[in-house]
Write a protein that holds these residues in place. Structure first.
Motif, PDB file in Angstrom:
ATOM      1  N   ARG A 160      -8.334 -13.933  -4.511  1.00 21.58           N
ATOM      2  CA  ARG A 160      -7.314 -14.772  -3.880  1.00 21.58           C
ATOM      3  C   ARG A 160      -7.759 -15.196  -2.473  1.00 21.58           C
ATOM      4  NH1 ARG A 160      -2.151 -11.566  -4.817  1.00 21.58           N
ATOM      5  NH2 ARG A 160      -2.980 -11.691  -6.934  1.00 21.58           N
ATOM      6  N   ASP A 165      -2.940 -23.095  -8.507  1.00 23.98           N
ATOM      7  CA  ASP A 165      -3.385 -24.066  -7.518  1.00 23.98           C
ATOM      8  C   ASP A 165      -4.334 -23.359  -6.564  1.00 23.98           C
ATOM      9  OD1 ASP A 165      -3.687 -26.356  -6.026  1.00 23.98           O
ATOM     10  OD2 ASP A 165      -1.571 -26.607  -5.591  1.00 23.98           O
ATOM     11  N   VAL A 166      -5.084 -24.126  -5.806  1.00 24.05           N
ATOM     12  CA  VAL A 166      -5.913 -23.501  -4.774  1.00 24.05           C
ATOM     13  C   VAL A 166      -5.339 -23.695  -3.380  1.00 24.05           C
ATOM     14  CG1 VAL A 166      -8.090 -23.462  -6.023  1.00 24.05           C
ATOM     15  CG2 VAL A 166      -7.403 -25.530  -4.773  1.00 24.05           C
ATOM     16  N   HIS A 167      -4.285 -24.445  -3.247  1.00 23.60           N
ATOM     17  CA  HIS A 167      -3.607 -24.552  -1.961  1.00 23.60           C
ATOM     18  C   HIS A 167      -2.722 -23.306  -1.829  1.00 23.60           C
ATOM     19  CE1 HIS A 167      -1.363 -25.757   1.436  1.00 23.60           C
ATOM     20  NE2 HIS A 167      -1.561 -27.049   1.325  1.00 23.60           N
ATOM     21  N   PRO A 168      -3.038 -22.418  -0.884  1.00 23.78           N
ATOM     22  CA  PRO A 168      -2.274 -21.156  -0.834  1.00 23.78           C
ATOM     23  C   PRO A 168      -0.776 -21.369  -0.634  1.00 23.78           C
ATOM     24  CG  PRO A 168      -3.741 -21.373   1.095  1.00 23.78           C
ATOM     25  CD  PRO A 168      -4.114 -22.462   0.135  1.00 23.78           C
ATOM     26  N   ARG A 184      -7.596 -13.707   5.718  1.00 22.24           N
ATOM     27  CA  ARG A 184      -7.874 -15.113   5.411  1.00 22.24           C
ATOM     28  C   ARG A 184      -8.578 -15.779   6.594  1.00 22.24           C
ATOM     29  NH1 ARG A 184      -2.970 -19.211   4.017  1.00 22.24           N
ATOM     30  NH2 ARG A 184      -2.405 -17.579   2.515  1.00 22.24           N
ATOM     31  N   ARG A 185      -8.095 -15.458   7.773  1.00 25.01           N
ATOM     32  CA  ARG A 185      -8.705 -16.025   8.978  1.00 25.01           C
ATOM     33  C   ARG A 185     -10.168 -15.574   9.113  1.00 25.01           C
ATOM     34  NH1 ARG A 185      -6.942 -17.904  13.964  1.00 25.01           N
ATOM     35  NH2 ARG A 185      -4.802 -17.690  13.196  1.00 25.01           N
ATOM     36  N   TRP A 192      -8.235 -23.116   3.814  1.00 25.62           N
ATOM     37  CA  TRP A 192      -8.058 -23.108   5.271  1.00 25.62           C
ATOM     38  C   TRP A 192      -9.283 -23.669   6.002  1.00 25.62           C
ATOM     39  CZ3 TRP A 192      -5.459 -18.493   8.286  1.00 25.62           C
ATOM     40  CH2 TRP A 192      -4.059 -18.616   8.179  1.00 25.62           C
ATOM     41  N   ARG A 226       2.056   1.743  -3.488  1.00 21.48           N
ATOM     42  CA  ARG A 226       0.890   2.105  -4.290  1.00 21.48           C
ATOM     43  C   ARG A 226       0.577   3.599  -4.128  1.00 21.48           C
ATOM     44  NH1 ARG A 226      -4.855  -0.784  -3.190  1.00 21.48           N
ATOM     45  NH2 ARG A 226      -3.620  -2.701  -3.395  1.00 21.48           N
ATOM     46  N   GLN A 238       4.441 -17.571   3.033  1.00 13.99           N
ATOM     47  CA  GLN A 238       4.284 -16.311   2.329  1.00 13.99           C
ATOM     48  C   GLN A 238       5.515 -16.067   1.467  1.00 13.99           C
ATOM     49  OE1 GLN A 238       1.473 -13.555   3.184  1.00 13.99           O
ATOM     50  NE2 GLN A 238       0.777 -15.660   3.090  1.00 13.99           N
ATOM     51  N   LEU A 251       0.815  -1.214   0.000  1.00 15.22           N
ATOM     52  CA  LEU A 251       0.000   0.000   0.000  1.00 15.22           C
ATOM     53  C   LEU A 251       0.850   1.266   0.000  1.00 15.22           C
ATOM     54  CD1 LEU A 251      -2.847  -1.114   2.439  1.00 15.22           C
ATOM     55  CD2 LEU A 251      -2.844  -1.133  -0.057  1.00 15.22           C
ATOM     56  N   LEU A 253      -2.899 -12.985   5.982  1.00 16.39           N
ATOM     57  CA  LEU A 253      -3.336 -14.082   6.855  1.00 16.39           C
ATOM     58  C   LEU A 253      -4.482 -13.665   7.775  1.00 16.39           C
ATOM     59  CD1 LEU A 253       0.129 -15.668   7.723  1.00 16.39           C
ATOM     60  CD2 LEU A 253      -1.512 -16.368   5.964  1.00 16.39           C
ATOM     61  N   GLN A 266      -6.382  -6.637   1.512  1.00 22.03           N
ATOM     62  CA  GLN A 266      -5.164  -7.404   1.280  1.00 22.03           C
ATOM     63  C   GLN A 266      -5.451  -8.875   1.572  1.00 22.03           C
ATOM     64  OE1 GLN A 266      -1.499  -5.842   0.779  1.00 22.03           O
ATOM     65  NE2 GLN A 266      -3.160  -4.880  -0.332  1.00 22.03           N
ATOM     66  N   ASP A 324     -10.119 -18.267  -2.554  1.00 24.53           N
ATOM     67  CA  ASP A 324      -9.408 -19.537  -2.739  1.00 24.53           C
ATOM     68  C   ASP A 324      -8.687 -19.944  -1.455  1.00 24.53           C
ATOM     69  OD1 ASP A 324     -10.016 -20.173  -5.379  1.00 24.53           O
ATOM     70  OD2 ASP A 324      -8.337 -19.071  -6.210  1.00 24.53           O
ATOM     71  N   ASP A 325      -7.985 -19.001  -0.868  1.00 23.81           N
ATOM     72  CA  ASP A 325      -7.154 -19.305   0.298  1.00 23.81           C
ATOM     73  C   ASP A 325      -8.024 -19.708   1.496  1.00 23.81           C
ATOM     74  OD1 ASP A 325      -5.113 -18.519  -1.351  1.00 23.81           O
ATOM     75  OD2 ASP A 325      -4.601 -16.702  -0.262  1.00 23.81           O
ATOM     76  N   LYS A 374       0.976 -21.248   6.415  1.00 25.12           N
ATOM     77  CA  LYS A 374       1.078 -19.781   6.410  1.00 25.12           C
ATOM     78  C   LYS A 374       2.251 -19.320   5.571  1.00 25.12           C
ATOM     79  CE  LYS A 374      -0.983 -19.257  10.984  1.00 25.12           C
ATOM     80  NZ  LYS A 374      -0.857 -18.722  12.352  1.00 25.12           N
TER      81      LYS A 374
END
Lengths: 232, 232, 232, 232, 232, 232
Positions: free
Chosen positions: C116, E106-109, C84-85, C124, A84, E78, A81, C81, C78, C119-120, E76
């Motif tokens: 994204r 893939d869909v597995h992050p 995603r949680r 999980w 950006r 990254q 960010l 994680l 963003q 998918d993620d 996790k």
């Protein structure tokens, strides 16, 4: 306000990929700028000072009216960010009609991030009610140019004739001696040869001498049949 | 000598697919022609005479200066050497700068054959030392337009703005009453609706009201950055 | 437990892209929900309160049984994680059979990140032995819908007939007056026109009146020939 | 009038490629037929009589209600107007709702021609005011199945679960002993193994045991969300 | 210095995807290594200790000379600068001629991130004038292998015959009993069946028994016609 | 029996497209042949006698051991059963391990027909119980090379390094003076320049000096990892 702005990850990327287009646009009387995101240094044989001098010489060779370096971190560029925001503010300040941005498919991580940054910052540039600098502005045009760390040929949207500007392009490229781009650098094919010969290939593809490809995510619009038939 | 020649398998194909482009080219002052390969008859509600009248009305609606029917066999069109000779001779006589030909992917066998014929005859047209009519001539430009018997969307090369010409296009289409193309033909969506709404979709794709797509086998050449940026 | 859950980056994305599918699913008696990731505000003419009211009205127009806003940061979404949680926990709580998620190719950075995230988080959601909320759950189905900030047409996997639900879709879209989506917003084509006319185009593609496309990363499975032939 | 008609270039092509789909359709109570275009003979170890017997046994193994051989020239099949007429007349007589036809990309020239014939004859079948047999009829559905002389995997449109019908498929395939398709023919992998294992692969692709892919030129239409979600 | 290094997101990914290639390379006398990025734990039925034992057994089954676990965070992962540094340092230490990396789609992050990490770290590995460990090194070759959480078939660049190594591959896969990969795990098709049968499919594609596909971003180079024709 | 046979539509096509591969194969000790389908005459400045002399000179320049002209009709080549028989008989007589055939996508009708003929005749060549000449024979390998009348770049399957053979290729090309291929023919870029510079481009794509691309319809098989890694 610029007609054309090339966003380049490192100084020399603009020259290598769209040097002909830049020279052509200048000769057509357009206001043209280059925005380098990073210094590109360190490199094996370069230094900040050398790179700046080479960049200035290349800019002069192309006749480009405006060039700026955003000073984002070389080798560690991230499409986050903060970056950006920096690029968005530059877009709002320079207000380009057409942006040329690096293509996303590459193995140089800085190039991948730079491509994403251009899309993201272009979108942010139009935001109102934000704490961004300047006035909301939507850069109306955007094409992508091909980076060179992967030897691929994705489908071009248009191919621009640069036959009359190949000399300026190559002169600008050759300014980057510290990057191994001098004309006499090493044995055949050296990087200078590669640049010239790929422009030759794209020239062949449109039945001319030299050319550079551009890619778009959306359709290519034609406003008049005269324009479509101009080159026929 | 024509600036633009649309080769159509049946009378009404040119109007349905590139009616807007035809009207636009005429308004731009270009010399424009349509070459229908077959009469398109018999059809369930048509006749040779009706189709001729409808075709004349549609031609007038578009303002197209030249129209000819090659009289090749409808329903049984074959891309054989005889048909190739007929079309080649027409190309040599009409000497078009740009040909618009039917796209090859279709389930109407006449359209598939017509597409192949256009490629083949364009090549033959340049032959010297032959028993073909007239002088060798290479039509320098060729795009393909989308036929409608398959509901597909192959990648367009360029999309032409016809917002100012949609009325003429639809007026020309509506002339073919015997082909079920009158505005009030049947319930929604009738074929007339389909034609208008697909032009609307392509218009959306280039951020305008109405448009028509064209396809090319080769790259799209850009001669000046001004031309590329005209619509931006 | 929901049959169908649409994950939308901003309130109005679900209506714009799959409003017809939502109305159709409700009418078929399915349990249907929308999960908006952000408030979508600020916008030039919107406010949190206005957007909430418009969203409530649109939800009612579609008859959707469940709607929630995850409150992730608009404009700065963003796929990290933490987000995603949040989304994973929602998936575990709502346990949808089929998720409709935004497609990844877009220039709106929030949409790219949202795609994204879906998918993620789906992945999980099935994790055992974690500190995530609730029980492990694998949402068995996932399709993607087309976002609108890029005017592209990637290959659809299936196209869903919404001819009977276009009125509800457009009624829901028109609720977002602050977003310029009222029926009478501006000159033709306004955004409302664009939405209707694109549904028309996809309707044409399957020989019906109106439709919406869905994309999948994997193959489309057919369980009975009767099902495959139902629409033939 | 048939629900499903498989057009096969040679007797055994239907079994090899869509034997599972045929058995499945029969079990679902559909009226199913196979139209073989040629006898497939001569072959190294076959004869007209042997092939007829094998074909009859395979037809019985699948339970297919109707089978006919059009007697077009094996090894020399041509998609000409005469063959088109023969196949058109068969389509008008059998009036299938769904046709499964060979896919066009192959190196077996008979298969390439057969694919084209199916498209062409389907179109002709709807012609009125012709000297064709019977009444005009437009077979409303058409998918393509994969021929086996090229080891390719073009994009499937749908993949049909045949886990419950793999035994019948393999039993039908094994009837063609003269074609080297008996279960114990040669060392591993023999052609019988290849057939089984490719069905296994497509089964993997849709998370089941065995499956067969189908291709379409147009979009796959979904009429109800219930149908789309049936297998989820 | 290794001839071949497989970078795997989790222990068992290398075996599942390129176990045959690993065994083959070892038998050909190459120096072969596996670099697992994470422990892969926790999983429903695994533990760190169990996974280590299974991994050791699988490594022995393949005969691979070198295996290391980078200890990056499972679930996790990254593709950030810290992880990039870790992997870069490993590349500089191991100096592989050819890297096999997970494919990006893939869909597995974790797999998506791992793929990006490999590209990024390969690039960083050549940097001079940095604070990275060891000497600059550019791994000259890189292919990608197919991860399995999406059932897709992207275009392979080459397909490697592993008919002589399928037993070793399956023996290595079966070591991961805690991951449900034992031969007798569950009903048909269990994950072990899926692995074997997909190798069978790729074998079919090159007219052999078993094979594994590899993908490249760039062209596949051929140095001698003898090499190209070796398998013909 | 030949190791490598290039089937060329006209004398000079083999040299233009795969002259480097031909010279390379000869130097590697392979038995190499060229089968020209037609005389290529008449042309504007050629004659049968001139073309024969030029062809002989080019053949000698490449060192190719065998060359034959099938005498099929130039300009009017048709992939019909008669031509198929002629080419089949040649394949049975020459028994090549690897055939290089023209690619199907072209606008020169002879090239399109020639490509189809090669596929068809290769299939017929294996037929037993026929009235064809000689013994059944299945040419085990087949790649396609790029014809030049369309300026396109379809996806290559492999790219062959011809850096050591570019001089022989260009010497062979320059023999065809009557076809405008002499080195000094016309202004830059003349056809000779185009040939050299495209080989340069493909060389760039595999990080060498000069190369030629080949295409396949099926997967590229790798038999040993050593072979795959030879050029790395």
């Amino acid at each position: 306000m610029l007609d054309l702005l090339v966003v380049a990850t490192h100084p020399d990327d603009a020259e290598l990929s769209v040097g002909g287009i830049l020279a052509k646009a200048v000769e057509e009387g357009l206001q043209v700028g280059i925005l380098d995101l990073t210094t590109g240094e360190p490199t094996p044989r370069g230094s900040d000072e050398t790179r700046r001098k080479e960049t200035a010489a290349a800019t002069a060779a192309l006749g480009v009216q405006y060039r700026e370096n955003l000073g984002l971190p070389n080798r560690k560029l991230q499409a986050d960010l903060d970056a950006r925001r920096e690029l968005t503010n530059a877009f709002r300040r320079l207000r380009p009609r057409l942006i040329l941005a690096p293509w996303e498919e590459d193995v140089h991580p800085d190039h991948v991030q730079a491509s994403r940054l251009c899309d993201d910052a272009r979108f942010w540039a139009k935001l109102s009610r934000s704490d961004l600098d300047g006035e909301p502005y939507w850069p109306p045009g955007m094409f992508y140019y091909l980076s060179v760390h992967l030897r691929i040929h994705p489908q071009a949207s248009v191919v621009v004739d640069i036959s009359e500007h190949i000399d300026k392009k190559l002169a600008a490229v050759a300014c980057y001696e510290s990057q191994g781009l001098a004309k006499e650098a090493g044995t055949f094919p050296n990087p200078y040869d590669d640049i010239r010969d790929r422009a030759r290939y794209w020239g062949w593809s449109i039945r001319t001498a030299y050319a550079e490809p551009l890619l778009a995510r959306e359709e290519v619009r034609v406003d008049t049949m005269q324009a479509l038939m101009a080159g026929i």
